[in-house]
Every structure is written in structure tokens, then in C-alpha cells.
Motif scaffolding. Structure first.
Motif, PDB file in Angstrom:
ATOM      1  N   GLN A 111      32.544  49.347  39.993  1.00 56.63           N
ATOM      2  CA  GLN A 111      33.015  50.735  40.035  1.00 56.63           C
ATOM      3  C   GLN A 111      32.146  51.600  40.950  1.00 56.63           C
ATOM      4  N   ARG A 112      30.833  51.391  40.891  1.00 60.16           N
ATOM      5  CA  ARG A 112      29.918  52.249  41.653  1.00 60.16           C
ATOM      6  C   ARG A 112      29.864  51.878  43.126  1.00 60.16           C
ATOM      7  N   PHE A 113      29.819  50.586  43.440  1.00 60.27           N
ATOM      8  CA  PHE A 113      29.606  50.153  44.819  1.00 60.27           C
ATOM      9  C   PHE A 113      30.820  49.488  45.454  1.00 60.27           C
ATOM     10  N   GLY A 114      31.874  49.272  44.653  1.00 63.25           N
ATOM     11  CA  GLY A 114      33.063  48.633  45.205  1.00 63.25           C
ATOM     12  C   GLY A 114      32.904  47.138  45.413  1.00 63.25           C
ATOM     13  N   TRP A 115      31.990  46.520  44.674  1.00 61.51           N
ATOM     14  CA  TRP A 115      31.751  45.080  44.820  1.00 61.51           C
ATOM     15  C   TRP A 115      32.776  44.316  43.972  1.00 61.51           C
ATOM     16  N   ALA A 116      33.802  43.807  44.599  1.00 58.42           N
ATOM     17  CA  ALA A 116      34.847  43.100  43.863  1.00 58.42           C
ATOM     18  C   ALA A 116      34.323  41.806  43.242  1.00 58.42           C
ATOM     19  N   TRP A 117      33.264  41.265  43.830  1.00 54.96           N
ATOM     20  CA  TRP A 117      32.731  39.997  43.341  1.00 54.96           C
ATOM     21  C   TRP A 117      31.807  40.165  42.132  1.00 54.96           C
ATOM     22  N   ALA A 118      31.397  41.402  41.833  1.00 56.86           N
ATOM     23  CA  ALA A 118      30.423  41.614  40.760  1.00 56.86           C
ATOM     24  C   ALA A 118      30.990  41.244  39.396  1.00 56.86           C
ATOM     25  N   ASP A 119      32.257  41.590  39.177  1.00 52.81           N
ATOM     26  CA  ASP A 119      32.884  41.323  37.878  1.00 52.81           C
ATOM     27  C   ASP A 119      32.988  39.828  37.585  1.00 52.81           C
ATOM     28  N   PRO A 120      33.572  39.011  38.481  1.00 52.63           N
ATOM     29  CA  PRO A 120      33.618  37.564  38.191  1.00 52.63           C
ATOM     30  C   PRO A 120      32.239  36.913  38.220  1.00 52.63           C
ATOM     31  N   LEU A 121      31.317  37.459  38.999  1.00 47.75           N
ATOM     32  CA  LEU A 121      29.966  36.903  39.003  1.00 47.75           C
ATOM     33  C   LEU A 121      29.298  37.114  37.646  1.00 47.75           C
ATOM     34  N   ALA A 122      29.579  38.268  37.035  1.00 46.39           N
ATOM     35  CA  ALA A 122      29.065  38.521  35.685  1.00 46.39           C
ATOM     36  C   ALA A 122      29.647  37.511  34.700  1.00 46.39           C
ATOM     37  N   GLY A 123      30.941  37.180  34.876  1.00 52.42           N
ATOM     38  CA  GLY A 123      31.551  36.164  34.015  1.00 52.42           C
ATOM     39  C   GLY A 123      30.905  34.810  34.195  1.00 52.42           C
ATOM     40  N   LEU A 181      36.390  34.590  41.868  1.00 53.81           N
ATOM     41  CA  LEU A 181      35.524  34.787  43.031  1.00 53.81           C
ATOM     42  C   LEU A 181      36.250  34.399  44.316  1.00 53.81           C
ATOM     43  N   ARG A 182      37.023  33.335  44.224  1.00 48.41           N
ATOM     44  CA  ARG A 182      37.767  32.872  45.402  1.00 48.41           C
ATOM     45  C   ARG A 182      38.961  33.776  45.690  1.00 48.41           C
ATOM     46  N   THR A 183      39.594  34.277  44.632  1.00 43.54           N
ATOM     47  CA  THR A 183      40.771  35.141  44.800  1.00 43.54           C
ATOM     48  C   THR A 183      40.598  36.379  43.924  1.00 43.54           C
ATOM     49  N   PRO A 184      39.879  37.386  44.420  1.00 43.50           N
ATOM     50  CA  PRO A 184      39.612  38.587  43.623  1.00 43.50           C
ATOM     51  C   PRO A 184      40.900  39.329  43.271  1.00 43.50           C
ATOM     52  N   GLU A 185      40.879  39.955  42.094  1.00 45.04           N
ATOM     53  CA  GLU A 185      41.988  40.788  41.665  1.00 45.04           C
ATOM     54  C   GLU A 185      41.505  42.228  41.494  1.00 45.04           C
ATOM     55  N   ARG A 186      42.425  43.162  41.652  1.00 43.70           N
ATOM     56  CA  ARG A 186      42.079  44.564  41.502  1.00 43.70           C
ATOM     57  C   ARG A 186      41.762  44.855  40.038  1.00 43.70           C
ATOM     58  N   VAL A 187      40.631  45.506  39.797  1.00 39.21           N
ATOM     59  CA  VAL A 187      40.170  45.792  38.439  1.00 39.21           C
ATOM     60  C   VAL A 187      40.240  47.291  38.186  1.00 39.21           C
ATOM     61  N   ASP A 188      40.808  47.679  37.061  1.00 32.46           N
ATOM     62  CA  ASP A 188      40.836  49.079  36.644  1.00 32.46           C
ATOM     63  C   ASP A 188      39.523  49.372  35.918  1.00 32.46           C
ATOM     64  N   TYR A 189      38.483  49.675  36.699  1.00 35.54           N
ATOM     65  CA  TYR A 189      37.149  49.843  36.139  1.00 35.54           C
ATOM     66  C   TYR A 189      37.077  50.983  35.134  1.00 35.54           C
ATOM     67  N   GLY A 190      37.762  52.078  35.431  1.00 41.77           N
ATOM     68  CA  GLY A 190      37.698  53.231  34.544  1.00 41.77           C
ATOM     69  C   GLY A 190      38.197  52.942  33.147  1.00 41.77           C
ATOM     70  N   SER A 191      39.160  52.048  33.010  1.00 38.24           N
ATOM     71  CA  SER A 191      39.692  51.696  31.693  1.00 38.24           C
ATOM     72  C   SER A 191      38.950  50.528  31.064  1.00 38.24           C
ATOM     73  N   ALA A 192      38.526  49.564  31.896  1.00 34.32           N
ATOM     74  CA  ALA A 192      37.888  48.361  31.375  1.00 34.32           C
ATOM     75  C   ALA A 192      36.471  48.619  30.877  1.00 34.32           C
ATOM     76  N   LEU A 193      35.740  49.504  31.572  1.00 38.97           N
ATOM     77  CA  LEU A 193      34.338  49.720  31.231  1.00 38.97           C
ATOM     78  C   LEU A 193      34.147  50.293  29.820  1.00 38.97           C
ATOM     79  N   PRO A 194      34.893  51.334  29.423  1.00 38.93           N
ATOM     80  CA  PRO A 194      34.716  51.851  28.052  1.00 38.93           C
ATOM     81  C   PRO A 194      35.048  50.808  26.981  1.00 38.93           C
ATOM     82  N   LEU A 195      36.064  49.974  27.255  1.00 37.35           N
ATOM     83  CA  LEU A 195      36.423  48.948  26.288  1.00 37.35           C
ATOM     84  C   LEU A 195      35.330  47.889  26.174  1.00 37.35           C
ATOM     85  N   ALA A 196      34.688  47.569  27.305  1.00 38.43           N
ATOM     86  CA  ALA A 196      33.586  46.609  27.281  1.00 38.43           C
ATOM     87  C   ALA A 196      32.410  47.159  26.482  1.00 38.43           C
TER      88      ALA A 196
END
Length: 307
Positions: free
Chosen positions: A192-204, A127-142
Motif C-alpha cells: 500500500q505504501r510503496f506500490g510493491w506488488a511482490w511484497a504481499d506474496p513474498l510475505a506469504g 509472485l510470478r503472476t501478481p494480482e491487484r490487491v485492495d490494500y485499504g480493505s485487506a489491511l484492517p481485516l488482517a
């Protein structure tokens, strides 16, 4: 003082059935299911962690780390089943090996709590230091990981009336992972849909809170059995009622859990006209879940009649 093992919930392990064997009725089946699910989770773990590192997804990495905890938990649970079965006839265990599962469940609960802390720390860092996420590849694996987890949850679903906390702990681990997987998918989809970089770590982070809650619940349940807390007020009341059926008085009564579907009771019965201890055992015969009873009989003047 006399003791008697009563016909309560019986084990299906005919080769290990002795007067001190208090294994659960589904011991063998639960052990077999646990080994199968452990193998499935190990494969899923490798896929999720690899995907999380390659695609820079905290939610996917968190799901993988949680799955790693599941693999360790499942191996612990399966090992507990194997050891309990192996030493079921050993006289070193005064009341059998039925609590091996409770010990494994408590250990797994502690691991689950540590996992929650690790996920929370890493999520805060992302959350403090966001990283670029490859949503297209990560989402199907999740999604694939969640599907595998749901299958494992179904395979390990508790069965029967006896509460086997060993398999319940393993099932709880996987249920928590299913919720965490759902949150991971939601975080990835939002990013992926809204470009919210914080959504992924917030889910974690949300997954960490959920896992911690599950861990605390499991710690309370397993610790209660390991500390021999009274497992059933209803069963205790029924034992007392039966022993006092003809005007006797139960001056001391202890009830504790020996294993899944098995309980032990120690009672001191005081009576004006004491009956043989066998008569009091007979009153408790057939009481479901009561497998081992010790009765001490005393006269009204507190003189020991049978010991």
C-alpha cells in the motif's frame, strides 16, 4: 516381577482415577479451553478467507488457510482430550490413554507441514503472476485477524509443570499463525505504501517457511513420545541412583512417558543380598513424575529372586 503405581503427578479427574489412568493434571481445563478457541478460530477463518478472495490478498488468504488448519487442529486436539477421558478406565489400553494427546499433536504437526507447502506454492504463483490487491480493505481485516489470534494464543498458553503436548501443539499452531499474520500485515502495508506488488506474496512465502519450521519442531517432539524415546536423562539417572543406593546394580532400565506428567520405569536389580521388590519400590516412592514402576530382582548369580 512386581509392579506398583507410585504417587507422581496426579490427575484431577477423580471419576477416572484408577491405577492405569495417566491423564494430565489439567486435562479437563485444557479440553474446555481448546473447544472455546476452536469456535473463535472458526469464525475468524470465515472472515479471513472471504476477505482474501474478495480483496485478492495472498497474504490474507494464506492467513485464512492457516487458520483453517488451526480449526482442524483444535478440533483434533479437543477430540483427543474427549476420547482420552472417555476411555481412561478401559482395560484395552495397557498404560492408559495419556498418549492420545501425543498422537493428536503428531497429526496436527503433519497438517501444519502440508499447510506450509500449500501456502508456499500459492505464494510462488502470485509472485510470478501478481494480482491487484485492495490494500485499504485487506489491511484492517488482517489486523483484526492478528488480534483474534493473539487472544487465542493467550487463552491456550501452556500452564503448570507437566508438558501436555496436545495443548502445546494447538498453542504452537496459533503462535505460528500470529507470526504469519504479522508478516501478512507487513506485506500489505509495504504494498500500500510503496506500490510493491511482490511484497504481499513474498510475505506469504516467508510465512510458509516459518510454519514449516514450527511443524518440524512439533513432529520431532511428538514422535519422540510416540516412539517411547527416553524422556528425561535426569529422571533416569535419579532412578538408577536410588535403586543402587546400597551397592546393588541395575542391569537393565527403561523409562518412557505415559502421558503429561506421568512416566513409567522397568528395572532389573542385581544384588548380593537381594531385598524384597517392595523395598526398591519404596526407594522410588515420591519421585516426581514417576507414576508406574516394574521391578525384577535377581541375585548376584543372576538367579531370579522375584518375578
Amino acid at each position: 516381577m512386581t509392579t506398583l503405581d507410585l504417587p507422581g503427578a496426579k490427575s484431577d479427574l477423580d471419576n477416572y482415577r484408577t491405577e492405569r489412568s495417566f491423564l494430565g493434571a489439567d486435562h479437563q481445563r485444557n479440553e474446555r479451553r481448546t473447544w472455546i478457541v476452536a469456535a473463535i478460530c472458526a469464525v475468524t477463518l470465515a472472515a479471513q478467507v472471504t476477505g482474501g478472495l474478495v480483496f485478492h490478498s495472498m497474504a490474507l488468504t494464506a492467513s485464512g488457510l492457516h487458520m483453517g488448519a488451526h480449526v482442524a487442529a483444535l478440533l483434533t486436539a479437543a477430540g483427543a482430550y474427549a476420547l482420552a477421558r472417555r476411555y481412561a478406565v478401559s482395560r484395552r489400553f495397557a498404560f492408559g490413554t495419556g498418549k492420545f494427546g501425543d498422537l493428536a499433536g503428531f497429526a496436527n504437526a503433519m497438517v501444519l507441514g502440508v499447510t506450509a507447502i500449500l501456502i508456499a506454492v500459492e505464494s510462488v504463483q502470485r509472485l510470478r503472476t501478481p494480482e491487484r490487491v485492495d490494500y485499504g480493505s485487506a489491511l484492517p481485516l488482517a489486523v483484526a485477524g492478528l488480534a483474534v489470534t493473539l487472544v487465542c494464543v493467550w487463552l491456550l498458553r501452556p500452564r503448570g509443570p507437566a508438558q501436555d503436548l496436545n495443548i502445546s501443539a494447538a498453542h504452537l499452531h496459533l503462535s505460528a499463525d500470529a507470526f504469519a499474520g504479522g508478516l501478512a500485515i507487513a506485506g500489505l502495508a509495504a504494498g500500500q505504501r510503496f506500490g510493491w506488488a511482490w511484497a504481499d506474496p513474498l510475505a506469504g512465502l516467508a510465512a510458509a517457511a516459518l510454519v514449516a519450521q514450527f511443524a518440524l519442531s512439533l513432529i520431532r517432539r511428538t514422535a519422540a513420545n510416540l516412539l517411547d524415546m527416553n524422556p528425561s536423562a535426569e529422571l533416569t539417572a535419579e532412578v538408577r541412583t536410588r535403586l543402587e543406593a546400597q551397592g546393588e546394580r541395575v542391569s537393565d532400565l527403561h523409562l518412557w512417558r505415559l502421558g503429561p506428567g506421568h512416566h513409567a520405569a522397568v528395572a532389573v536389580v542385581v544384588a548380593d543380598h537381594p531385598l524384597p521388590a517392595a523395598a526398591y519400590h519404596a526407594r522410588l516412592s515420591g519421585l516426581e513424575g514417576l507414576s508406574h514402576v516394574t521391578v525384577e530382582v535377581r541375585g548376584a548369580d543372576n538367579v531370579l529372586c522375584q518375578s
